[in-house]
Design an enzyme around this catalytic site. Structure first.
Site, PDB file in Angstrom:
ATOM      1  N   ASP A   9       0.857  -1.293   0.116  1.00 18.13           N
ATOM      2  CA  ASP A   9      -0.058   0.120  -0.034  1.00 18.13           C
ATOM      3  C   ASP A   9       1.035   1.151  -0.044  1.00 18.13           C
ATOM      4  O   ASP A   9       1.971   1.352   0.850  1.00 18.13           O
ATOM      5  CB  ASP A   9      -1.052   0.064   1.216  1.00 18.13           C
ATOM      6  N   GLU A 108      -2.863   0.315  -4.151  1.00 17.52           N
ATOM      7  CA  GLU A 108      -2.719  -0.663  -3.208  1.00 17.52           C
ATOM      8  C   GLU A 108      -2.849  -2.201  -4.070  1.00 17.52           C
ATOM      9  O   GLU A 108      -3.634  -2.115  -5.267  1.00 17.52           O
ATOM     10  CB  GLU A 108      -4.021  -1.095  -2.250  1.00 17.52           C
TER      11      GLU A 108
END
Length: 337
Positions: A9, A108
């Site tokens: 992320d 992500e």
């Protein structure tokens, strides 16, 4: 081969990109990504780590931001964020094959590490740290990571542990589920459980992930269907998803939204609906698609609060602008206050 999944992320992605572009430190600079000219009700898309450390949520309204000196407002630049996201994906493709990446969102993605550990002669954690360092060296972006035996456990490790402090990388094993996941509450802190499902589970006396994991699976499935079965399995660290089996949605939808710069009357807002419907109908036709269902959602101003959301099934699928508009306005006139 032992399965190892990582989720990467990009930390405070939009605000981080803007800080890098301005040449300022994201950890010491108060920066919010929003169009400051659109009024206090405009949505903030991202805040810098400096503001997050002050307790400012990633998503809020401009009026909810703290009034501090030196606040920078950066107008969103989605084309730039998509370009940076593509750069990160390109870097990861230097480490693994395309089939072993699942892009979850613009900031992500999941990586199937198992097939590559022998080749790189390292652990999953070591490979993830190498990927994180390479991303930082080439883009100056800081990433956070979770590692686990499946996609869910990796995501839980990221959200509940990996994002908290440097080096922003944590590995959970199946044996960590009882100790680290089961105590979690409220339930909506667990990936895949919305506040709505949390409320419904609470009504049955289920408040922690551990209570969900130890509840009767048949009962949960009967009450919540396939979603209930999935929630129960996740609570027990079970996830049989295969990254290499790419998901193709059976159906898609088009949507459009606006945050207004001021309060609108009921009649004024009709014009906004007409304009957005023109856009959506055109998109339908350009994709050679029709729709069998339309919906509308409206949030009232801060002073009033609340809002409405309704949808309707059409007699037959269509891409006709006027037909769709008639049904949207029918919902609007019937339900809006």
């Amino acid at each position: 081969m032992e399965q190892k999944i990582a989720v990467i992320d990009m930390k405070a992605f939009y605000s981080f990109v803007e800080c890098i572009d301005l040449g300022v430190n994201p950890f010491t600079t108060p920066l919010a990504v929003c169009d400051a000219e659109r009024g206090d009700g405009t949505i903030v898309l991202s805040v810098s780590p400096f503001l997050k450390a002050m307790g400012v949520p990633s998503r809020c309204r401009k009026r909810e931001l703290p009034k501090i000196d030196g606040m920078i407002f950066a107008t969103p630049r989605m084309s730039l964020y998509l370009k940076k996201s593509a750069e990160v994906v390109s870097i990861i493709l230097d480490f693994v094959g395309e089939d072993d990446i699942h892009v979850y969102s613009v900031d992500e993605l999941f990586i199937n590490l198992g097939p590559y550990l022998k080749m790189y002669d390292c652990t999953a954690y070591q490979l993830v740290r190498k990927i994180q360092k390479t991303i930082y060296d080439k883009t100056n972006l800081v990433t956070t990571a979770g590692i686990g035996p499946n996609m869910f456990v990796a995501k839980a490790a990221l959200d509940l542990d990996g994002k908290k402090k440097p080096p922003y990388a944590v590995e959970w094993k199946q044996s960590d589920i009882k100790k680290k996941l089961w105590p979690v509450k409220p339930l909506s802190k667990m990936w895949g459980i919305s506040r709505g499902y949390e409320s419904k589970l609470n009504a049955y006396g289920i408040y922690t992930v551990g209570q969900l994991a130890n509840s009767d699976k048949t009962f949960i499935s009967q009450k919540f269907g396939i979603i209930g079965e999935q929630m129960w399995e996740h609570a027990n660290g079970i996830d049989n998803t295969n990254i290499r089996e790419k998901y193709i949605p059976e159906s898609t939808s088009f949507s459009l939204g606006q945050v207004l710069m001021r309060d609108y009357s009921k009649e004024e807002a009709r014009l906004i609906i007409i304009e957005m419907n023109d856009d959506l109908s055109m998109r339908l036709r350009s994709h050679k698609q029709s729709t069998g269902r339309v919906g509308i959602a409206i949030g009232y101003s801060m002073e009033v609060g609340g809002g409405m959301g309704q949808s309707i099934t059409l007699p037959s699928a269509t891409c006709d602008t006027e037909t769709i508009l008639d049904n949207l306005l029918k919902l609007y006139d019937k339900y809006v206050e």
